[in-house]
Design an enzyme around this catalytic site. Structure first.
Site, PDB file in Angstrom:
ATOM      1  N   LEU A 154       7.305 -24.020  -2.244  1.00 53.32           N
ATOM      2  CA  LEU A 154       7.767 -25.406  -2.172  1.00 53.32           C
ATOM      3  C   LEU A 154       7.438 -26.032  -0.817  1.00 53.32           C
ATOM      4  O   LEU A 154       7.543 -25.374   0.218  1.00 53.32           O
ATOM      5  CB  LEU A 154       9.288 -25.415  -2.387  1.00 53.32           C
ATOM      6  CG  LEU A 154       9.964 -26.778  -2.239  1.00 53.32           C
ATOM      7  CD1 LEU A 154      10.720 -27.105  -3.502  1.00 53.32           C
ATOM      8  CD2 LEU A 154      10.897 -26.754  -1.047  1.00 53.32           C
ATOM      9  N   HIS A 155       7.046 -27.282  -0.830  1.00 51.61           N
ATOM     10  CA  HIS A 155       6.808 -28.027   0.410  1.00 51.61           C
ATOM     11  C   HIS A 155       6.977 -29.515   0.118  1.00 51.61           C
ATOM     12  O   HIS A 155       6.584 -29.999  -0.930  1.00 51.61           O
ATOM     13  CB  HIS A 155       5.423 -27.740   0.990  1.00 51.61           C
ATOM     14  CG  HIS A 155       4.300 -27.898   0.009  1.00 51.61           C
ATOM     15  ND1 HIS A 155       4.023 -26.962  -0.974  1.00 51.61           N
ATOM     16  CD2 HIS A 155       3.383 -28.875  -0.137  1.00 51.61           C
ATOM     17  CE1 HIS A 155       2.981 -27.358  -1.675  1.00 51.61           C
ATOM     18  NE2 HIS A 155       2.574 -28.531  -1.199  1.00 51.61           N
TER      19      HIS A 155
END
Length: 198
Positions: free
Chosen positions: A155-156
């Site tokens: 995730l980012h």
């Protein structure tokens, strides 16, 4: 300046005030200049993308924190997340806030990770306003490959600074983005402008 002389078959291109240059087999010349960006092929081909969904499958967001801030283009480090410049930025200053933990879904973040990700996103906008005078932002996550995540396994959150008139003919016509600053210089400016914990 080059111009088409209007021949048929083998087209001729002429430099103004010079002899025509024959251009065989290349089609009808146009007035476009070409900007060659071969370094983008690494992104297009997916080089250095993780080979799987695990943290040990070549995830760059797991490897970056092991580097120095300068080498990893890390702007700021927290206890649960870090802010890093995007290697393929949409605009100068385009950064991402990533958890250290290898997790793919926003719903899988724990409370401290969620809180610090939100805090770092807020601080990123403050740093970008201070360092570059950003007038607005695109902030968000692409969760999953079908949603456009380039690295779906980790995730980012993207924070993309925007300015009035920052979209011009280059991305629209040339499918090319012109960035006026080297990533290391951008990292230094943003790291210096990063707000202290409140």
């Amino acid at each position: 300046m080059r111009q088409c002389t209007g021949t048929t078959g083998a087209e001729e291109i002429a430099d103004v005030d010079s002899e025509p240059i024959e251009q065989s087999g290349a089609g009808i010349p146009d007035s476009f200049q070409r900007l060659w960006t071969p370094h983008r092929m690494a992104y297009i081909k997916g080089e250095n993308k993780p080979s799987g969904s695990g943290a040990d499958d070549g995830c760059p967001f797991c490897e970056i924190p092991k580097l120095t801030d300068e080498d990893g283009l890390i702007v700021a480090r927290g206890s649960a997340v870090f802010a890093v410049l995007n290697l393929y930025p949409y605009n100068s200053g385009h950064l991402m806030v990533c958890p250290y933990r290898h997790v793919s879904d926003y719903a899988d973040l724990d409370g401290p990770e969620t809180a610090e990700l939100a805090d770092f996103t807020k601080r990123a906008t403050q740093a970008l306003r201070k360092a570059s005078g950003a007038q607005g932002f695109n902030v968000g996550m692409n969760l999953g490959g079908v949603a456009g995540a380039g690295i779906a396994a980790h995730l980012h959150q993207h924070v993309v600074p925007r300015w009035g008139g920052d979209t011009n003919f280059m991305p629209v016509v040339g499918r090319t983005k012109v960035l006026p600053q080297l990533l290391r210089d951008t990292r230094d400016l943003l790291a210096d402008a990063w707000p202290a914990t409140s």
